[in-house]
Design a protein around this motif. Structure first.
Motif, PDB file in Angstrom:
ATOM      1  N   LYS A 171      -4.254   0.431   9.261  1.00 28.21           N
ATOM      2  CA  LYS A 171      -5.192   0.761   8.186  1.00 28.21           C
ATOM      3  C   LYS A 171      -6.051  -0.470   7.900  1.00 28.21           C
ATOM      4  O   LYS A 171      -5.540  -1.525   7.530  1.00 28.21           O
TER       5      LYS A 171
ATOM      6  N   GLU B 197       0.488   4.297   0.838  1.00 27.17           N
ATOM      7  CA  GLU B 197       0.419   5.098   2.055  1.00 27.17           C
ATOM      8  C   GLU B 197       1.299   4.516   3.152  1.00 27.17           C
ATOM      9  O   GLU B 197       2.013   5.241   3.860  1.00 27.17           O
TER      10      GLU B 197
ATOM     11  N   ARG C 254      -8.408   4.391   9.578  1.00 27.58           N
ATOM     12  CA  ARG C 254      -7.017   4.658   9.929  1.00 27.58           C
ATOM     13  C   ARG C 254      -6.927   4.993  11.408  1.00 27.58           C
ATOM     14  O   ARG C 254      -7.694   5.811  11.907  1.00 27.58           O
TER      15      ARG C 254
ATOM     16  N   ASP D 180       0.852  -1.184   0.000  1.00 23.64           N
ATOM     17  CA  ASP D 180       0.000   0.000   0.000  1.00 23.64           C
ATOM     18  C   ASP D 180       0.892   1.239   0.000  1.00 23.64           C
ATOM     19  O   ASP D 180       1.746   1.385   0.879  1.00 23.64           O
TER      20      ASP D 180
END
Length: 472
Positions: A391, A212, A371, A210
């Motif tokens: 997450k 992020e 989150r 991911d």
């Protein structure tokens, strides 16, 4: 033929998966032949998981000396004895090796043959001077480092995970070709041990993860001084006086003292006589069905060579399934395994199930993303380890993916692996009682985020509360 043998099960490859099958089958009463041409324990023990984590642990201790200021302790630059670090790594391997040794398996009743194996018929394997006929076979030959076809690479010379742990002197400037898990883990470890490090990745570093979450790790590496070049390929490699130079496709040049190639892995299928066995293989490895059987129904394949994923814990799980199928004739379904993965950097990155992008591609806009930052966790704050987050990706109220980047992410991901595999309701996680203060509280808090807007500030809930309070 000299050394001819018959067995219930013949296992080719003494890595983690093959050893698990051989030990389990022998202890349940099957006659077992185990064949290994190289080192017992395979890549994980000798060149992969074990030495890399031992090196990473040493590097983490070195880094902790630099980061004492947050606790009122004067930061110091550690004095690294790289020879002693290498000895620590070798000592860890040596300490585990007896568990994977030939002597232990022979003690379990397994016949161990140290030679290369090749099928000569659908039910016959030749290994050295021995010819083994078996009711079932398990191919667990693993994988090896893939070497990209870069001009000049072979002539210049390079390291891989199979040779880098043999270094007894610290590289002055380590060039890492490949920004995947292996490349990034070792890049940070060598940087923390005092080497200059540059990573070159043709695509996006940690491209499987991911973005992020991966961004938190990559930002940390850059802050520690690792140079990361993304989106640029290496056009040519050349040996220069005192080191190696990489000519990049954009015209730049990066030079260093050592080159580590960490550009993926290739399955070990060569020389196995697969055609003689009627076993099909492709670029990803041996082709298997949902029960890990090959095109020859008497032959199974597990681990890296089966092309289902390159994780020691996956090979171990597949070994358990094959034992059920081969010894008891029970149906198994490997596709049902929920398999987490962990990047052992500082901070760690762990993922199980779908990433946000994968979930959106599968379910469209019908997902919810939660989150929860480590900065809101009291234990993380006490330890000054607040970077990162949990997450969660939900579809119709159930968790279909979880990613964690932060302290002890690899330990924390187990709960979400269970939640996805057992299809636990999120309310079960939110309702758990966790000890305080622990990092594990963050998972409970993340689950609670899903319910907060449904309970707090909800007009219907408020009306119900007022109504109940009017009752005598």
């Amino acid at each position: 033929m000299k050394g001819a043998a018959r067995a219930d099960l013949c296992v080719i490859g003494a890595g983690s998966g093959g050893l698990s099958v051989a030990a389990g089958a022998a202890q349940m009463g099957a006659s077992v032949v185990l064949i290994e041409a190289g080192e017992m324990g395979g890549d994980c023990l000798n060149h992969g998981c074990v030495p890399s984590k031992a090196l990473i642990a040493a590097a983490a201790h070195a880094q902790s000396l630099r980061e004492g200021a947050a606790f009122g302790i004067g930061a110091v630059e550690p004095k690294v004895d790289f020879g002693a670090v290498a000895a620590h790594v070798a000592g860890v391997i040596a300490g585990i090796a007896p568990h994977d040794s030939q002597a232990r398996f022979e003690g379990l009743g397994v016949r161990v043959i140290r030679a290369r194996a090749a099928f000569v018929a659908p039910r016959v394997v030749r290994a050295g001077e021995a010819e083994i006929t078996a009711r079932r076979f398990v191919i667990a030959t693993g994988s090896r480092p893939a070497v990209p076809p870069v001009p000049g690479l072979a002539a210049a010379g390079f390291l891989t995970n199979e040779t880098v742990f043999g270094l007894r002197e610290r590289p002055e400037h380590l060039l890492v070709l490949g920004g995947g898990a292996v490349g990034i883990e070792l890049a940070q470890a060598y940087r923390r041990l005092g080497a200059k490090v540059s990573v070159i990745e043709a695509d996006r570093a940690l491209g499987r993860e991911d973005p992020e979450l991966a961004g938190v790790v990559l930002d940390r590496l850059r802050a520690e001084g690792v140079s990361i070049h993304e989106g640029v390929a290496v056009a040519r490699v050349a040996r220069r006086a005192g080191g190696i130079a990489l000519d990049l496709a954009d015209g730049r040049q990066v030079a260093g003292s050592h080159l580590l190639v960490a550009a993926g892995r290739a399955p070990n299928v060569e020389g196995l006589g697969l055609a003689e066995a009627g076993v099909r293989a492709g670029p990803r490895g041996i082709e298997v069905d949902g029960g890990l059987r090959t095109s020859n129904r008497r032959v199974f394949a597990i681990g890296d060579v089966a092309g289902q994923g390159q994780f020691t814990h996956l090979a171990g799980a597949q070994a358990g399934l094959v034992l059920r199928a081969a010894l008891f004739g029970l149906p198994v379904r490997a596709a049902g395994l929920v398999v987490p993965r962990v990047l052992y950097t500082g901070p760690e990155l762990a993922q199980v199930g779908l990433t946000e992008a994968e979930a959106r591609a599968l379910h469209g806009g019908r997902i919810e993303v939660i989150r929860e930052p480590f900065a809101a966790n009291d234990r993380a704050r006490a330890e000054a380890r607040t970077e990162g987050l949990v997450k969660l990706v939900l579809h119709r109220g159930r968790v279909v993916g979880a990613g964690i980047v932060g302290p002890e992410a690899g330990e924390l991901i187990g709960l979400w692996t269970l939640a996805i595999g057992a299809r636990l309701k999120l309310s079960r996680i939110a309702g758990m009682v966790m000890p305080y203060p622990t990092l594990s509280e963050i998972s409970k808090r993340a689950a609670g985020v899903h319910f907060a807007p449904r309970i707090f500030g909800n007009r219907r809930v408020a009306r119900l509360v007022r109504l109940v309070q009017r009752l005598p």
